[in-house]
Design an enzyme around this catalytic site. Structure first.
Site, PDB file in Angstrom:
ATOM      1  N   GLY A  71     100.643 107.472 -26.998  1.00 18.85           N
ATOM      2  CA  GLY A  71     100.543 106.490 -26.381  1.00 18.85           C
ATOM      3  C   GLY A  71      99.271 105.502 -26.991  1.00 18.85           C
ATOM      4  O   GLY A  71      99.398 105.352 -28.117  1.00 18.85           O
ATOM      5  N   TYR A 116      92.486 111.369  -9.237  1.00 17.73           N
ATOM      6  CA  TYR A 116      92.541 110.464 -10.521  1.00 17.73           C
ATOM      7  C   TYR A 116      91.525 109.396 -10.277  1.00 17.73           C
ATOM      8  O   TYR A 116      90.894 108.990 -11.299  1.00 17.73           O
ATOM      9  CB  TYR A 116      94.049 109.691 -10.603  1.00 17.73           C
ATOM     10  CG  TYR A 116      94.175 108.942 -11.980  1.00 17.73           C
ATOM     11  CD1 TYR A 116      93.896 109.506 -13.119  1.00 17.73           C
ATOM     12  CD2 TYR A 116      94.339 107.485 -11.744  1.00 17.73           C
ATOM     13  CE1 TYR A 116      93.946 108.713 -14.263  1.00 17.73           C
ATOM     14  CE2 TYR A 116      94.609 106.670 -13.106  1.00 17.73           C
ATOM     15  CZ  TYR A 116      94.333 107.583 -14.372  1.00 17.73           C
ATOM     16  OH  TYR A 116      94.568 106.658 -15.694  1.00 17.73           O
TER      17      TYR A 116
END
Ligand code: NAP
Length: 315
Positions: free
Chosen positions: A32, A183
């Site tokens: 990524g 998160y």
């Protein structure tokens, strides 16, 4: 539904900038944004050290970059950010190999995984996204100071808006686990760490920046189900469309944070879309929450992090 958002790419933001003679470390460089950030920094002349935990995946990523740009320099080094012993080993080796470091891109991350624990028993997202990077950065501080001026870029996320940091129970020891809450907390921690680090290192001309890269299709979504995409779309302001960037556009804000002369004399701030983010406004897609930039919370997180990694740093 998804839309595509035009925006500058890595090559556009770094055009005309030379990083010749600089050492740049990038975590999460096996996939990524980390691969693209490594490529862009090396193309501008930096010697790039790609860090990741999976040797085969890391070498494959580095080999592909070397093949595409034979003139650029890519080194590789293994580190598992979810294991403090691995972080300590890697930092010791890195300090020996690279006594001066100009750029540290703390890019690795895990998102919305089921409840999992690191080797040291921390909740996986907090442990990987924040504590592993906290320890790595603090241990690399001598090389950052020796390499000054320099910059540390911490990949946060617009997901920091999901949750303030939870000082009462950072590791989900006594509350029900919520993968998005966790998160959000870890990504708020990334911004608070940026504030605390910048306060400590700015007198030495090492500045720290937090980055929201945008929404980019990468392996970060490996733990997501269809209902998670729907829930994220529902959170998007306006017509519930998620707006995506390409990987080259997504890595542009990290690259800009690491290299832009526009940020000279700045630090301890949160960037998105290759700009300094505005405070969150009602209905806005972007922006930074005040709680993430709070200097008292940043100090509290610093002390907690030192306690959890079991080491105090003379920073
Ligand atoms: N993509 C987005 O839309 C988006 C949005 C906001 C913020 N971000 C942030 O951007 C950063 C990069 O994400 P990405 O989209 O490029 O995701 P990605 O493709 O999943 O890459 C994440 C990288 O982190 C590494 N990593 C994960 N756990 C690790 C550990 N314990 N030790 C060492 N490395 C580890 C991964 O290695 P393995 O493959 O071996 O796991 C991989 O190289 C993350 O911090 C993420 O939170 C991304």
């Amino acid at each position: 539904m998804a839309a595509f958002n035009a925006g500058p790419t890595t090559d556009e933001v770094i055009e005309g900038i030379s990083l010749a003679g600089d050492i740049a470390l990038v975590t999460g460089a096996s996939s990524g944004l980390g691969v693209e950030t490594s490529r862009a920094l090396a193309a501008a002349g930096a010697e790039v050290v790609m860090l990741a935990r999976d040797a085969a995946k890391l070498e494959a990523a580095a080999d592909a970059l070397r093949e595409a740009d034979p003139g650029a320099t890519f080194h590789t080094h293994l580190v598992d950010l979810a294991d403090l012993a691995s972080v300590r080993r890697a930092a010791a080796d890195l300090l020996e190999s690279y006594p001066t470091i100009q750029l540290l891109i703390n890019n690795a991350g895990v998102m919305a995984c089921p409840l999992m624990r690191t080797a040291d028993g921390f909740e996986m997202q907090f442990g990987t996204n924040h504590l592993g990077h906290f320890l790595l950065t603090c241990l690399l501080q001598p090389a950052l100071l020796a390499g000054a001026p320099g910059r540390v870029v911490n990949l946060s996320s617009g997901g920091h808006r999901f949750a303030n940091f939870n000082f009462d129970d950072p590791n989900y020891a006594s509350r029900d686990y919520d993968k998005w809450q966790a998160y959000g907390e870890s990504k708020t921690a990334n911004v608070l760490f940026t504030v605390g680090l910048d306060a400590r290192l700015k007198a030495s001309d090492v500045r720290a920046f937090a980055v929201h890269p945008g929404v980019i299709m990468t392996e970060l979504s490996r733990h997501m189900q269809q209902e998670d995409f729907e829930a994220l779309s529902a959170r998007a302001p306006g017509d519930g469309e998620l707006t995506f960037k390409s990987v080259e556009q997504g890595a542009a804000t990290s690259t800009w944070a690491a290299t832009s002369p526009d940020l000279e004399g700045r630090g301890g701030i949160y960037l998105e879309d290759c700009q300094i983010a505005a405070p969150v406004a009602p209905g806005s897609a972007g922006g930074v929450e005040d709680y993430a930039l709070d200097s008292d919370a940043a100090e509290r997180l610093w002390r907690l992090s030192e306690e959890l990694v079991g080491e105090r740093f003379a920073l």
